[in-house]
Design a protein around this motif. Structure first.
Motif, PDB file in Angstrom:
ATOM      1  N   CYS A 238      -3.528  -6.022   8.154  1.00 51.44           N
ATOM      2  CA  CYS A 238      -2.973  -6.763   9.286  1.00 51.44           C
ATOM      3  C   CYS A 238      -1.743  -6.067   9.860  1.00 51.44           C
ATOM      4  N   ALA A 239      -1.050  -5.297   9.044  1.00 54.50           N
ATOM      5  CA  ALA A 239       0.149  -4.584   9.506  1.00 54.50           C
ATOM      6  C   ALA A 239      -0.164  -3.202  10.038  1.00 54.50           C
ATOM      7  N   LEU A 240      -1.458  -2.810  10.004  1.00 53.39           N
ATOM      8  CA  LEU A 240      -1.826  -1.447  10.387  1.00 53.39           C
ATOM      9  C   LEU A 240      -2.623  -1.346  11.681  1.00 53.39           C
ATOM     10  N   THR A 241      -3.049  -2.470  12.229  1.00 54.78           N
ATOM     11  CA  THR A 241      -3.949  -2.409  13.385  1.00 54.78           C
ATOM     12  C   THR A 241      -3.327  -1.682  14.576  1.00 54.78           C
ATOM     13  N   HIS A 242      -1.998  -1.733  14.691  1.00 53.75           N
ATOM     14  CA  HIS A 242      -1.343  -1.094  15.845  1.00 53.75           C
ATOM     15  C   HIS A 242      -0.815   0.302  15.513  1.00 53.75           C
ATOM     16  N   ARG A 243      -1.232   0.843  14.362  1.00 55.75           N
ATOM     17  CA  ARG A 243      -0.823   2.178  13.932  1.00 55.75           C
ATOM     18  C   ARG A 243       0.704   2.348  13.973  1.00 55.75           C
ATOM     19  N   PRO A 244       1.421   1.612  13.161  1.00 58.23           N
ATOM     20  CA  PRO A 244       2.891   1.664  13.208  1.00 58.23           C
ATOM     21  C   PRO A 244       3.429   3.032  12.826  1.00 58.23           C
ATOM     22  N   LYS A 245       4.529   3.404  13.445  1.00 56.69           N
ATOM     23  CA  LYS A 245       5.212   4.642  13.081  1.00 56.69           C
ATOM     24  C   LYS A 245       6.096   4.435  11.852  1.00 56.69           C
ATOM     25  N   PHE A 246       6.521   3.179  11.629  1.00 52.60           N
ATOM     26  CA  PHE A 246       7.391   2.851  10.509  1.00 52.60           C
ATOM     27  C   PHE A 246       6.796   1.628   9.815  1.00 52.60           C
ATOM     28  N   LEU A 247       6.369   1.790   8.567  1.00 54.75           N
ATOM     29  CA  LEU A 247       5.730   0.713   7.808  1.00 54.75           C
ATOM     30  C   LEU A 247       6.647   0.294   6.660  1.00 54.75           C
ATOM     31  N   ILE A 248       6.934  -0.997   6.595  1.00 59.07           N
ATOM     32  CA  ILE A 248       7.776  -1.549   5.537  1.00 59.07           C
ATOM     33  C   ILE A 248       6.896  -2.387   4.625  1.00 59.07           C
ATOM     34  N   MET A 249       6.896  -2.062   3.327  1.00 60.47           N
ATOM     35  CA  MET A 249       6.038  -2.741   2.369  1.00 60.47           C
ATOM     36  C   MET A 249       6.899  -3.356   1.276  1.00 60.47           C
ATOM     37  N   ASP A 250       6.959  -4.679   1.265  1.00 64.12           N
ATOM     38  CA  ASP A 250       7.812  -5.409   0.328  1.00 64.12           C
ATOM     39  C   ASP A 250       6.961  -5.924  -0.826  1.00 64.12           C
ATOM     40  N   GLU A 251       6.960  -5.191  -1.932  1.00 67.48           N
ATOM     41  CA  GLU A 251       6.203  -5.528  -3.143  1.00 67.48           C
ATOM     42  C   GLU A 251       4.736  -5.842  -2.828  1.00 67.48           C
ATOM     43  N   PRO A 252       4.003  -4.867  -2.288  1.00 68.32           N
ATOM     44  CA  PRO A 252       2.624  -5.121  -1.850  1.00 68.32           C
ATOM     45  C   PRO A 252       1.598  -5.218  -2.967  1.00 68.32           C
ATOM     46  N   THR A 253       1.976  -4.926  -4.213  1.00 69.56           N
ATOM     47  CA  THR A 253       0.974  -4.895  -5.288  1.00 69.56           C
ATOM     48  C   THR A 253       1.232  -5.944  -6.363  1.00 69.56           C
ATOM     49  N   VAL A 254       1.995  -6.970  -6.036  1.00 67.53           N
ATOM     50  CA  VAL A 254       2.320  -7.994  -7.028  1.00 67.53           C
ATOM     51  C   VAL A 254       1.059  -8.729  -7.475  1.00 67.53           C
ATOM     52  N   GLY A 255       0.864  -8.791  -8.791  1.00 69.56           N
ATOM     53  CA  GLY A 255      -0.191  -9.618  -9.356  1.00 69.56           C
ATOM     54  C   GLY A 255      -1.614  -9.222  -9.047  1.00 69.56           C
ATOM     55  N   ILE A 256      -1.878  -7.921  -8.870  1.00 75.45           N
ATOM     56  CA  ILE A 256      -3.245  -7.511  -8.565  1.00 75.45           C
ATOM     57  C   ILE A 256      -3.801  -6.612  -9.660  1.00 75.45           C
ATOM     58  N   ASP A 257      -5.086  -6.373  -9.602  1.00 73.25           N
ATOM     59  CA  ASP A 257      -5.765  -5.578 -10.615  1.00 73.25           C
ATOM     60  C   ASP A 257      -5.467  -4.092 -10.423  1.00 73.25           C
ATOM     61  N   PRO A 258      -5.604  -3.297 -11.499  1.00 71.56           N
ATOM     62  CA  PRO A 258      -5.293  -1.855 -11.416  1.00 71.56           C
ATOM     63  C   PRO A 258      -6.096  -1.112 -10.361  1.00 71.56           C
ATOM     64  N   GLN A 259      -7.357  -1.487 -10.155  1.00 65.19           N
ATOM     65  CA  GLN A 259      -8.186  -0.793  -9.165  1.00 65.19           C
ATOM     66  C   GLN A 259      -7.624  -0.987  -7.751  1.00 65.19           C
ATOM     67  N   SER A 260      -7.234  -2.218  -7.427  1.00 67.67           N
ATOM     68  CA  SER A 260      -6.662  -2.488  -6.105  1.00 67.67           C
ATOM     69  C   SER A 260      -5.319  -1.799  -5.961  1.00 67.67           C
ATOM     70  N   ARG A 261      -4.543  -1.777  -7.039  1.00 71.90           N
ATOM     71  CA  ARG A 261      -3.240  -1.104  -6.977  1.00 71.90           C
ATOM     72  C   ARG A 261      -3.429   0.385  -6.683  1.00 71.90           C
ATOM     73  N   ASN A 262      -4.360   1.003  -7.373  1.00 72.73           N
ATOM     74  CA  ASN A 262      -4.609   2.431  -7.130  1.00 72.73           C
ATOM     75  C   ASN A 262      -5.076   2.673  -5.698  1.00 72.73           C
ATOM     76  N   HIS A 263      -5.914   1.776  -5.185  1.00 73.04           N
ATOM     77  CA  HIS A 263      -6.399   1.906  -3.813  1.00 73.04           C
ATOM     78  C   HIS A 263      -5.241   1.826  -2.830  1.00 73.04           C
ATOM     79  N   ILE A 264      -4.317   0.886  -3.060  1.00 70.01           N
ATOM     80  CA  ILE A 264      -3.166   0.721  -2.168  1.00 70.01           C
ATOM     81  C   ILE A 264      -2.262   1.948  -2.227  1.00 70.01           C
ATOM     82  N   LEU A 265      -2.005   2.464  -3.425  1.00 69.73           N
ATOM     83  CA  LEU A 265      -1.132   3.636  -3.554  1.00 69.73           C
ATOM     84  C   LEU A 265      -1.740   4.855  -2.870  1.00 69.73           C
ATOM     85  N   GLU A 266      -3.046   5.039  -3.015  1.00 68.51           N
ATOM     86  CA  GLU A 266      -3.707   6.150  -2.333  1.00 68.51           C
ATOM     87  C   GLU A 266      -3.638   5.973  -0.823  1.00 68.51           C
TER      88      GLU A 266
END
Length: 313
Positions: free
Chosen positions: A147-175
């Motif tokens: 939802c924060a990427l649809t407008h292709r932001p030049k500056f992205l702020i991510m406030d604890e985006p991986t809280v309480g999720i499984d390792p597979q999703s965390r790895n996907h987000i980090l990649e």
């Protein structure tokens, strides 16, 4: 190019100082890992930097503009991923993205294209027509990022985006974060997982009590404490070991107790291991001893006196 800058920014809540004349510059193409114990001021910094909160003193500049940093033009260049999952439970993933794309002013075929692009990027194309109530926690987090990427932001702020999720999703987000960086997006990333910062951050900023107390690359920060040695003891009765006595041993700089583990940080070359071990063994049986090379966790502990995830926080 400096994407965001805070110079001497002061933010109070009544008599409580949340941001204490803070200075911070974020440069184009960086992933800045923002670390700090709970209450350090990280979320307040984000809300102030994005214009969500007013501040009393100092100057904020975004994309080189300090006179009107929170202009509509500048806000359209920023994406914000909040700690709380901010998606509509009654809308499908695709419908949520169409809504947020519309908020950013996208229309027609361009809006549809960006939504498809965001779904592909976070790996949710097959779930596009499903509602979030059918999603796992990790899938909801990935939709939150989309939802924060649809407008292709030049500056992205991510406030604890991986809280309480499984390792597979965390790895996907980090990649995904690293891909965004490679595509030219500048990212400010806060987390309570030290290993995430070590993996993705090009620069680390450590906050405590509303101030930036240290910053640099991971290796630069580690060098600041290489004059120290750390030894950890797993003991049977940690409550029986006198911390004050350990702290009084020549060369000892800090002692922390976490569960059954007692960690002693000493000046390099102090030669006090025998004395430290003697005191520990006098009051409890020792189950294991481990001498570690310094890492980012040690830097954080040395600078703040706290672990990133203190018990009870």
């Amino acid at each position: 190019m400096t994407i965001a800058s805070m110079q001497g920014v002061l933010k109070r809540y009544g008599s409580y100082v949340a941001l204490d004349y803070i200075n911070l510059d974020i440069h184009k193409g960086e992933i800045v890992g923002l670390l700090g114990p709970n209450g350090a001021g990280k979320t307040t910094l984000i809300q102030t930097l994005t214009g969500m909160l007013p501040f009393e003193k100092g100057e904020i500049a975004l994309f080189g503009q300090s006179k009107n940093p929170f202009s509509h033009e500048n806000k359209e260049k920023i994406g914000l991923v909040t700690q709380e999952v901010a998606v509509f439970e009654e809308l499908t993933a695709k419908e949520s993205l169409l809504f947020f794309a519309g908020v950013y002013g996208l229309k027609g075929n361009e809006k549809k294209k960006r939504v498809e692009e965001a779904l592909d990027f976070v790996g949710l194309r097959e779930q596009a027509n499903k509602v979030p109530t059918k999603f796992s926690g990790g899938m909801k987090r990935r939709l939150n990022i989309a939802c924060a990427l649809t407008h292709r932001p030049k500056f992205l702020i991510m406030d604890e985006p991986t809280v309480g999720i499984d390792p597979q999703s965390r790895n996907h987000i980090l990649e995904s974060v690293k891909k965004l960086r490679d595509n030219g997006t500048t990212i400010l990333y806060t987390t309570h997982y030290m290993e995430e910062v070590q993996e993705i951050a090009s620069r680390v900023v450590i906050m405590d009590q509303g101030q930036v107390i240290q910053e640099g690359t991971v290796q630069q920060l580690i060098k600041t404490i290489q004059h120290e040695e750390k030894v950890s003891f797993d003991v049977a009765a940690p409550d029986q070991v006198p911390v004050k006595l350990l702290e009084g041993i020549i060369g000892v700089q800090k002692v922390t107790v976490t569960g059954s583990q007692i960690t002693v940080i000493s000046a390099a070359g102090a030669g006090n291991l025998d004395r430290v071990l003697s005191v520990v063994k006098e009051h409890s049986s020792v189950l294991a001893i481990q001498a570690d090379k310094p890492n980012l966790e040690d830097v954080f502990l040395t600078l703040t006196g706290k672990q990133l995830r203190d018990k009870g926080e």
